[in-house]
Design a protein around this motif. Structure first.
Motif, PDB file in Angstrom:
ATOM      1  N   TYR A   1      41.787  31.632  46.528  1.00  0.00           N
ATOM      2  CA  TYR A   1      42.859  32.619  46.359  1.00  0.00           C
ATOM      3  C   TYR A   1      42.765  33.726  47.405  1.00  0.00           C
ATOM      4  O   TYR A   1      41.720  34.356  47.559  1.00  0.00           O
ATOM      5  CB  TYR A   1      42.785  33.233  44.957  1.00  0.00           C
ATOM      6  N   ASP A   2      43.883  33.955  48.118  1.00  0.00           N
ATOM      7  CA  ASP A   2      43.928  35.027  49.109  1.00  0.00           C
ATOM      8  C   ASP A   2      45.108  35.965  48.928  1.00  0.00           C
ATOM      9  O   ASP A   2      45.368  36.817  49.763  1.00  0.00           O
ATOM     10  CB  ASP A   2      43.930  34.450  50.526  1.00  0.00           C
ATOM     11  N   GLY A   3      45.854  35.808  47.841  1.00  0.00           N
ATOM     12  CA  GLY A   3      46.971  36.693  47.582  1.00  0.00           C
ATOM     13  C   GLY A   3      48.280  36.271  48.230  1.00  0.00           C
ATOM     14  O   GLY A   3      49.308  36.907  48.012  1.00  0.00           O
ATOM     15  N   SER A   4      48.283  35.217  49.029  1.00  0.00           N
ATOM     16  CA  SER A   4      49.511  34.749  49.680  1.00  0.00           C
ATOM     17  C   SER A   4      50.440  34.090  48.660  1.00  0.00           C
ATOM     18  O   SER A   4      50.035  33.762  47.545  1.00  0.00           O
ATOM     19  CB  SER A   4      49.175  33.746  50.787  1.00  0.00           C
TER      20      SER A   4
ATOM     21  N   TYR B   1      37.910  28.198  38.286  1.00  0.00           N
ATOM     22  CA  TYR B   1      37.130  29.084  39.149  1.00  0.00           C
ATOM     23  C   TYR B   1      38.086  29.596  40.216  1.00  0.00           C
ATOM     24  O   TYR B   1      38.561  28.828  41.046  1.00  0.00           O
ATOM     25  CB  TYR B   1      35.963  28.344  39.800  1.00  0.00           C
ATOM     26  N   ILE B   2      38.399  30.881  40.171  1.00  0.00           N
ATOM     27  CA  ILE B   2      39.302  31.480  41.141  1.00  0.00           C
ATOM     28  C   ILE B   2      38.416  32.179  42.172  1.00  0.00           C
ATOM     29  O   ILE B   2      37.656  33.085  41.825  1.00  0.00           O
ATOM     30  CB  ILE B   2      40.261  32.478  40.477  1.00  0.00           C
ATOM     31  N   ALA B   3      38.512  31.719  43.424  1.00  0.00           N
ATOM     32  CA  ALA B   3      37.565  32.186  44.438  1.00  0.00           C
ATOM     33  C   ALA B   3      38.256  32.789  45.649  1.00  0.00           C
ATOM     34  O   ALA B   3      39.205  32.227  46.191  1.00  0.00           O
ATOM     35  CB  ALA B   3      36.686  31.021  44.888  1.00  0.00           C
ATOM     36  N   THR B   4      37.752  33.937  46.058  1.00  0.00           N
ATOM     37  CA  THR B   4      38.161  34.561  47.306  1.00  0.00           C
ATOM     38  C   THR B   4      36.944  34.591  48.220  1.00  0.00           C
ATOM     39  O   THR B   4      35.885  35.063  47.829  1.00  0.00           O
ATOM     40  CB  THR B   4      38.670  35.998  47.072  1.00  0.00           C
ATOM     41  N   ILE B   5      37.144  34.058  49.424  1.00  0.00           N
ATOM     42  CA  ILE B   5      36.089  34.092  50.440  1.00  0.00           C
ATOM     43  C   ILE B   5      36.558  35.068  51.513  1.00  0.00           C
ATOM     44  O   ILE B   5      37.522  34.793  52.226  1.00  0.00           O
ATOM     45  CB  ILE B   5      35.834  32.698  51.066  1.00  0.00           C
ATOM     46  N   PHE B   6      35.889  36.186  51.590  1.00  0.00           N
ATOM     47  CA  PHE B   6      36.274  37.249  52.525  1.00  0.00           C
ATOM     48  C   PHE B   6      35.569  37.032  53.855  1.00  0.00           C
ATOM     49  O   PHE B   6      34.346  36.990  53.913  1.00  0.00           O
ATOM     50  CB  PHE B   6      35.910  38.609  51.930  1.00  0.00           C
ATOM     51  N   SER B   7      36.356  36.905  54.906  1.00  0.00           N
ATOM     52  CA  SER B   7      35.821  36.753  56.261  1.00  0.00           C
ATOM     53  C   SER B   7      36.101  38.039  57.029  1.00  0.00           C
ATOM     54  O   SER B   7      37.251  38.328  57.364  1.00  0.00           O
ATOM     55  CB  SER B   7      36.481  35.560  56.952  1.00  0.00           C
TER      56      SER B   7
ATOM     57  N   LYS C   1      39.347  42.062  46.738  1.00  0.00           N
ATOM     58  CA  LYS C   1      38.821  42.097  45.364  1.00  0.00           C
ATOM     59  C   LYS C   1      39.927  42.414  44.362  1.00  0.00           C
ATOM     60  O   LYS C   1      39.988  41.813  43.283  1.00  0.00           O
ATOM     61  CB  LYS C   1      37.699  43.129  45.255  1.00  0.00           C
ATOM     62  N   ASP C   2      40.803  43.341  44.717  1.00  0.00           N
ATOM     63  CA  ASP C   2      41.919  43.695  43.830  1.00  0.00           C
ATOM     64  C   ASP C   2      42.856  42.510  43.631  1.00  0.00           C
ATOM     65  O   ASP C   2      43.319  42.256  42.509  1.00  0.00           O
ATOM     66  CB  ASP C   2      42.699  44.888  44.391  1.00  0.00           C
ATOM     67  N   GLU C   3      43.152  41.785  44.701  1.00  0.00           N
ATOM     68  CA  GLU C   3      44.013  40.598  44.603  1.00  0.00           C
ATOM     69  C   GLU C   3      43.378  39.548  43.694  1.00  0.00           C
ATOM     70  O   GLU C   3      44.067  38.899  42.909  1.00  0.00           O
ATOM     71  CB  GLU C   3      44.284  39.999  45.990  1.00  0.00           C
ATOM     72  N   LEU C   4      42.078  39.388  43.803  1.00  0.00           N
ATOM     73  CA  LEU C   4      41.370  38.418  42.958  1.00  0.00           C
ATOM     74  C   LEU C   4      41.476  38.806  41.485  1.00  0.00           C
ATOM     75  O   LEU C   4      41.729  37.958  40.626  1.00  0.00           O
ATOM     76  CB  LEU C   4      39.908  38.318  43.396  1.00  0.00           C
ATOM     77  N   GLU C   5      41.318  40.090  41.187  1.00  0.00           N
ATOM     78  CA  GLU C   5      41.435  40.551  39.800  1.00  0.00           C
ATOM     79  C   GLU C   5      42.850  40.390  39.261  1.00  0.00           C
ATOM     80  O   GLU C   5      43.047  40.035  38.096  1.00  0.00           O
ATOM     81  CB  GLU C   5      40.952  41.995  39.671  1.00  0.00           C
ATOM     82  N   LYS C   6      43.849  40.644  40.107  1.00  0.00           N
ATOM     83  CA  LYS C   6      45.248  40.430  39.701  1.00  0.00           C
ATOM     84  C   LYS C   6      45.482  38.956  39.375  1.00  0.00           C
ATOM     85  O   LYS C   6      46.188  38.629  38.415  1.00  0.00           O
ATOM     86  CB  LYS C   6      46.210  40.865  40.808  1.00  0.00           C
ATOM     87  N   ALA C   7      44.906  38.089  40.174  1.00  0.00           N
ATOM     88  CA  ALA C   7      45.054  36.645  39.935  1.00  0.00           C
ATOM     89  C   ALA C   7      44.425  36.273  38.600  1.00  0.00           C
ATOM     90  O   ALA C   7      45.031  35.550  37.798  1.00  0.00           O
ATOM     91  CB  ALA C   7      44.404  35.852  41.066  1.00  0.00           C
TER      92      ALA C   7
END
Length: 147
Positions: A19-22, A45-51, A72-78
């Motif tokens: 998940y990246d918010g797109s 499992y909703i995962a954000t990998i921050f590069s 992190k905020d986008e991940l919590e919204k998801a």
């Protein structure tokens, strides 16, 4: 598929949703929720990998810390969009998305990865189209790509 009370159920146990918010990631999340609800005892499992490098490349106005917080905020919204009837866990990691997502899928015994075909949403550059093609080629799990 399995039958339960005359209803066909899917048998996914663990679904990974990068998940990246797109827009594509949001659509993938919606599909993953539907699939999880049609599966008995499924966990998402909703995962954000921050590069950092990719994030900085695509944003000149914000600092790394601001971009990290947006991610992190986008991940919590998801996660908030997932009904309480569906088990879920959020995962936030920093690194290169391709190997990190592959590792997560294996670590959590995911039998399905549901992801957008492209990223480049509010968290620009964190997940890119090449990630989906990489996972299709390297993952043991099925990969469902949403456009």
């Amino acid at each position: 598929m399995i039958m339960e009370g005359g209803i066909q159920m899917l048998n996914y146990k663990n679904i990974l949703v990068p998940y990246d918010g797109s827009d594509h990631a949001r659509k993938a999340l919606e599909h993953a929720i539907d699939l999880a609800q049609c599966s008995k005892e499924c966990k998402m499992y909703i995962a954000t990998i921050f590069s950092k490098a990719k994030a900085l490349k695509h944003s000149e106005e914000k600092s790394v810390e601001e971009l990290r917080q947006i991610a992190k905020d986008e991940l919590e919204k998801a996660a908030a969009k997932v009904p309480e009837t569906v088990k879920k866990e959020t995962i936030f990691l920093e690194g290169e998305p391709r190997p990190e997502l592959l590792m997560l899928a294996e670590e959590h015994n995911c039998d399905l990865i549901v992801m957008g075909s492209r990223g480049l949403g509010p968290i620009e550059g964190i997940l890119m189209g090449s990630v989906s093609s990489y996972l299709v080629s390297h993952s043991k799990a099925q990969v469902y790509i949403i456009k």
